[in-house]
Enzyme design. Structure first.
Site, PDB file in Angstrom:
ATOM      1  N   LYS A  69      20.749  55.201  23.665  1.00 24.42           N
ATOM      2  CA  LYS A  69      20.996  56.605  23.301  1.00 24.42           C
ATOM      3  C   LYS A  69      22.060  57.277  24.171  1.00 24.42           C
ATOM      4  O   LYS A  69      22.826  58.114  23.689  1.00 24.42           O
ATOM      5  CB  LYS A  69      19.696  57.413  23.353  1.00 24.42           C
ATOM      6  N   ASP A 106      15.382  63.711  17.748  1.00 25.90           N
ATOM      7  CA  ASP A 106      14.055  63.436  18.326  1.00 25.90           C
ATOM      8  C   ASP A 106      13.245  64.719  18.543  1.00 25.90           C
ATOM      9  O   ASP A 106      12.054  64.778  18.215  1.00 25.90           O
ATOM     10  CB  ASP A 106      14.185  62.695  19.664  1.00 25.90           C
TER      11      ASP A 106
END
Ligand code: NDP
Length: 283
Positions: A69, A106
């Site tokens: 990420k 997220d």
């Protein structure tokens, strides 16, 4: 002429157990869209090369998971505000002008699962976040946007929690500490964003740290209750949830970004929950 099928993928390492291909195929079926979505194991040192090839060969969008990420954040030429704040990107999008946009869905996934799917009110809540890694980074800004009374980040390495809290520059609302500092403190909601559950472990939590009838949420998920979900039930939680709903909701937001259509995420959560047949968890 056969229409070309839009290609999507999730990159990570390890990736073989990812539920994302299944979730995106279900979304595609629901919305009547033609696309492919595959999981591909990509080690960090190959990330730039493999990602560049994917988009050069016509790929439309990527999800990136552990441990990619931060690399995806650095790769994206443009970033949404929530990606900018979290310094981590889980969704890459090929834009009309050929540039790559990075987003982080997220936090949206967590907040949507907590508030919309489970009716948890974050407004004025006292929230404890366990862990100061990539997942914590992604959820802090969306949680702060719900206007909680206060949030505390507790981490095994306390300095990382203190530093992470500082980055958001809300000293009256957000601070960081070590697990030892949690004694005598009480929280309405405890969110486990450590990776402890993945190795069957539990962060060291003092008794009474969760208020009676509080809420526990483990970002990790499994086919059985995680140690933290069990801890929540054993410590009087009204709800003790795992991260399957967050996984589906962050995927739904990525799908929306790519396809401009919102899938029925609750139907997919219900299906996946029925398949794993867990008592109480995720309900
Ligand atoms: P990172 O590796 O970036 O961070 C791990 C964190 O966990 C660190 O704060 C680390 O502490 C802490 N930690 C690790 N082991 C232990 C332990 N045994 N006891 C206490 N603390 C521990 O991982 P991520 O932030 O990317 O992921 C965290 C979790 O969130 C994972 O379980 C992941 O699967 C889940 N996740 C779920 C999502 C979903 O959609 N449901 C989305 C994203 C993540 P230290 O700093 O001291 O090393």
């Amino acid at each position: 002429m056969t229409p070309s099928i839009d290609r999507y993928a999730v990159f990570g390492q390890p990736i073989q157990h990812s539920k994302s291909p299944r979730i995106h195929q279900l979304f595609a079926q629901q919305t009547g869209q033609l696309l492919t979505y595959v999981a591909q194991e990509v080690p960090p040192e190959q990330f730039i090369e493999v990602t560049t090839t994917f988009f050069a060969e016509g790929g439309k969008g990527l999800n990136c998971t552990v441990p990619l990420k931060e690399l995806a954040w650095a790769y994206a030429e443009h970033k949404t505000e929530r990606a900018q704040l979290s310094k981590a990107v889980n969704t890459l999008v090929l834009q009309a002008n050929g540039s790559i946009l990075g987003d982080n869905t997220d936090g949206y996934g967590l907040v949507t699962d907590l508030t919309f799917n489970h009716g948890v009110n974050l407004h004025h809540a006292n929230i404890l976040i366990l862990g100061a890694g990539g997942a914590s980074r992604g959820i802090i800004a969306p949680l702060l946007a719900q206007n909680p009374a206060a949030m505390l980040i507790a981490n095994r390495t306390p300095e990382k929690a203190v530093q992470l809290a500082r980055e958001f520059n809300r000293p009256n609302q957000l601070s960081g500490c070590g697990f030892a500092d949690l004694a005598q403190q009480h929280f309405d909601i405890i969110i486990n964003a450590t990776s402890a559950s993945l190795s069957g472990q539990l962060p060291p939590l003092p008794a009474n740290v969760l208020v009676d009838q509080g809420i526990c949420y483990d970002l990790a998920y499994a086919n059985q209750a995680t140690p933290f979900v069990n801890w929540g039930f054993a410590n009087g939680a009204l709800k003790s949830l795992d991260g399957l709903g967050m996984l589906v909701e962050q995927a739904a937001e990525a799908f929306y970004i790519w396809r401009h259509q919102r899938p029925n995420s609750q139907a997919v959560i219900a299906l996946l929950n029925a398949e794993r047949n867990l008592c109480g968890v995720g309900k």
